[in-house]
Design an enzyme around this catalytic site. Structure first.
Site, PDB file in Angstrom:
ATOM      1  N   ASP A 216       6.849   1.902   6.304  1.00  0.00           N
ATOM      2  CA  ASP A 216       8.162   1.815   6.923  1.00  0.00           C
ATOM      3  C   ASP A 216       9.223   2.332   5.956  1.00  0.00           C
ATOM      4  O   ASP A 216       9.181   2.045   4.758  1.00  0.00           O
ATOM      5  CB  ASP A 216       8.435   0.338   7.261  1.00  0.00           C
ATOM      6  CG  ASP A 216       9.693   0.153   8.072  1.00  0.00           C
ATOM      7  OD1 ASP A 216       9.748   0.671   9.197  1.00  0.00           O
ATOM      8  OD2 ASP A 216      10.631  -0.506   7.582  1.00  0.00           O
ATOM      9  N   GLU A 276      -7.910   4.021  -4.159  1.00  0.00           N
ATOM     10  CA  GLU A 276      -8.957   3.099  -4.625  1.00  0.00           C
ATOM     11  C   GLU A 276      -9.962   2.841  -3.503  1.00  0.00           C
ATOM     12  O   GLU A 276     -11.108   2.521  -3.737  1.00  0.00           O
ATOM     13  CB  GLU A 276      -8.345   1.743  -5.046  1.00  0.00           C
ATOM     14  CG  GLU A 276      -7.522   1.796  -6.310  1.00  0.00           C
ATOM     15  CD  GLU A 276      -6.801   0.469  -6.593  1.00  0.00           C
ATOM     16  OE1 GLU A 276      -7.063  -0.530  -5.887  1.00  0.00           O
ATOM     17  OE2 GLU A 276      -5.958   0.454  -7.516  1.00  0.00           O
TER      18      GLU A 276
HETATM   19  C1  GLC Z   1      11.963   1.482  10.608  1.00  0.00           C
HETATM   20  C2  GLC Z   1      11.343   0.823  11.808  1.00  0.00           C
HETATM   21  C3  GLC Z   1      12.413   0.113  12.579  1.00  0.00           C
HETATM   22  C4  GLC Z   1      13.027  -0.935  11.700  1.00  0.00           C
HETATM   23  C5  GLC Z   1      13.535  -0.330  10.389  1.00  0.00           C
HETATM   24  C6  GLC Z   1      13.827  -1.378   9.375  1.00  0.00           C
HETATM   25  O1  GLC Z   1      12.830   2.487  10.945  1.00  0.00           O
HETATM   26  O2  GLC Z   1      10.649   1.770  12.559  1.00  0.00           O
HETATM   27  O3  GLC Z   1      11.927  -0.455  13.758  1.00  0.00           O
HETATM   28  O4  GLC Z   1      14.101  -1.555  12.365  1.00  0.00           O
HETATM   29  O5  GLC Z   1      12.579   0.517   9.808  1.00  0.00           O
HETATM   30  O6  GLC Z   1      12.645  -1.934   8.885  1.00  0.00           O
END
Ligand code: GLC
Ligand code: CA
Length: 555
Positions: A216, A276
């Site tokens: 993310d 790993e």
């Molecule tokens: C990314 C995710 C989104 C989230 C953001 C903060 O963009 O896809 O859904 O709100 O990160 O974690």
């Protein structure tokens, strides 16, 4: 904890992630097995056969990316993790996860987990400790800074979800950084102890059977340590159309708060951990700085030795998709990506459903199928968003149905992301479209079409996708072949995918009128999925495509 299971993955090639077709599941919305209104792991297990039953049935996807299901106060529906090594009780237990891995691997499906490592939840024990004072054992695990002399935040950085990216913590007398919600404090990646703790999270899930990770906001880990103000954006600068409405970041260029050169080092660090165990990585690399910056970042991160296996950008989350836009995105990607491998997707849980978003002269019907066929014809790893097989549309959310913090904060200017996160419609004849057995779902079960109806219609997107996935499996050129543009003629776009032994020709008509084009050579075999009912005709070198026609031929 029960003994870690080490389910070895299915025998795809080492570079399985290049030819695999991914499917993104938003677990809260897929299938609710215990009828509490929230989708869960048990529900996913029940429905795995829909995705791939391991015997040639189902859609035929190869890998699932799961949006987060870790313990979370759900301020941002799982993108705020309060324990990285467990399952939220909304979704199930670690034992359910083990079963999910086993059932998926048995079907040849790989499992990709969504790791939210830029920030944790404010309820994570690390942050609870860190916020207490300046001397505790986790004091330097988040990004803390003193107020300016007038008490205001340390600089002008803005949060993606509105307001300053800084919140004052009275206990400590300092501000902490949060690029997203105040409930999502940014971790301090410059602290080696933080990196080691996150590496252990990765190891935990690899041991438990994860085949890869979606990272993310992977370009947010590093920030300017001098905390310099972001510069003002020039008035006339181009902003990416990312399918969302006005971006609150747009006042400033995020020069110092993200996309820092040091970020690549942090990605390298993670890559070593992934290696790993042979796990793969899909980094979310978003940019609010226009298409060219999106394409540059998306290709930089995947060049050999640069860290990520795949970079997930928003380059196809635009509103007005046309031949020129597509050709441009593909050309620039090919020119810049070097030995890296592209990754493509038409929508996800953060942007408007593609069938509602692509403005194709107001005549979208059929266009979404053509776009999915193209997605599966491009050089690069395709990611399908759950519900695309049943034409899931953007839902017009009302104020009292709102769940997404973004929509709640900016209503009615930005309606948030609930509209693309509806429960999957399994069966039109069942209550809540078969999502569960009667409890009010967390978002309304309100899609126009359900899977039973799609299955009964031989021309539905479900059948088009299923057939195209089978064709893709038969022809290596569609999976790994090179890309070559052949022709861009107004609304028609033609390209080739080629391996040493195979040349596939792909043509598409983006207009609502029939078009005829002269191909450079005679195509012997028409391999277009029969389920796609917009039939093309071919006579020698002359190809005639109906409105939104798609053609796949073997030279
Ligand atoms: C990314 C995710 C989104 C989230 C953001 C903060 O963009 O896809 O859904 O709100 O990160 O974690
Ligand atoms: Ca449930």
């Amino acid at each position: 904890m029960q003994k870690p299971l080490n389910f070895k993955s299915s025998p795809l090639s080492e570079n399985w992630w290049e030819s695999a077709v991914f499917y993104q599941i938003y677990p809260r919305s897929f299938k609710d097995s215990n009828n509490d209104g929230i989708g869960d792991l048990g529900g996913v297990i029940e429905k795995l056969d829909h995705l791939n039953d391991g015997k040639g049935g189902g859609l035929g996807i190869d890998a699932i990316w799961f949006s987060p299901f870790f313990p979370s106060p759900q301020a941002d529906f799982g993108y705020d993790v309060s324990d990285y090594c467990n399952i939220d009780s909304d979704y199930g237990t670690l034992e359910d996860f083990d079963q999910l891995v086993e059932e998926s691997h048995r079907r040849g499906i790989k499992i990709v987990l969504d790791l939210v490592l830029n920030h944790s939840s404010y309820q994570h024990k690390w942050f609870q400790e860190s916020r207490k004072n300046k001397t505790n054992s986790k004091a330097d695990w988040y990004v803390w800074a003193d107020p300016k002399p007038d008490g205001s935040p340390p600089n002008n950085w803005l949060a993606v979800f509105g307001g300053a990216a800084w919140t004052f913590e009275p206990q400590r007398g300092q501000y902490y950084l949060h690029n997203f919600l105040p409930e999502q404090p940014d971790l301090n990646w410059y602290n080696p102890a933080v990196r080691e703790a996150l590496a252990d999270v990765v190891r935990f899930w690899m041991k438990r059977g994860a085949d890869g990770f979606r990272l993310d906001t992977a370009n947010y880990y590093a920030y300017d340590r001098q905390l310099r103000d972001n510069p003002k954006r020039p008035e006339n600068s181009e902003l990416i159309e990312d399918g969302q409405e006005a971006n609150p970041l747009s006042q400033y260029i995020t020069k110092y708060s993200k996309d820092r050169p040091e970020n690549l080092g942090f990605i390298h660090f993670l890559r070593k951990i992934f290696d790993e165990n042979g796990a793969i990585s899909i980094g979310e690399i978003g940019s609010a700085e226009g298409l060219e910056s999106t394409l540059k970042l998306g290709t930089d991160y995947v060049k050999k030795g640069k860290g990520l296996h795949l970079a997930y950008t928003f380059s196809m989350f635009n509103k007005n998709m046309n031949t020129e836009y597509l050709e441009h995105v593909l050309r620039v990607t090919e020119e810049s990506i070097g030995d890296g491998w592209p990754c493509w997707s038409l929508s996800n849980h953060d942007c408007m459903r593609m069938i509602s978003r692509f403005d194709c002269f107001g005549e979208r019907d059929g266009f979404q199928q053509m776009m999915l066929l193209l997605l599966l014809s491009l050089r690069g790893t395709p990611i399908i968003y759950y519900g695309e097989e049943v034409d899931m549309q953007e839902y017009e959310i009302t104020k009292d149905e709102l769940r997404d913090p973004q929509g709640i904060r900016f209503w009615p200017d930005i309606k948030g992301r609930d509209g693309c996160r509806l429960p999957f419609p399994w069966d039109s004849k069942l209550t809540n479209q078969g999502f569960n057995s009667g409890t009010k779902p967390w978002l309304p079960a309100a899609n126009k079409l359900s899977l039973d109806q799609a299955k009964a219609d031989s021309g539905s997107t479900f059948h088009v996708l299923q057939e195209m996935l089978q064709i893709r499996k038969k022809f290596p050129a569609l999976q790994n072949g090179s890309y070559q543009k052949i022709l861009l003629d107004g609304d028609c776009f033609v390209f080739e995918r080629k391996t040493a032994g195979e040349t596939m020709l792909i043509a598409a008509n983006f207009s609502t009128e029939e078009q005829s084009i002269n191909l450079p050579y005679k195509v012997t075999k028409d391999l277009t999925p029969k389920a796609y009912k917009r039939f093309c005709t071919i006579k020698n070198e002359l190809l005639t495509l109906p409105a939104f026609g798609y053609f796949l031929g073997d030279k």
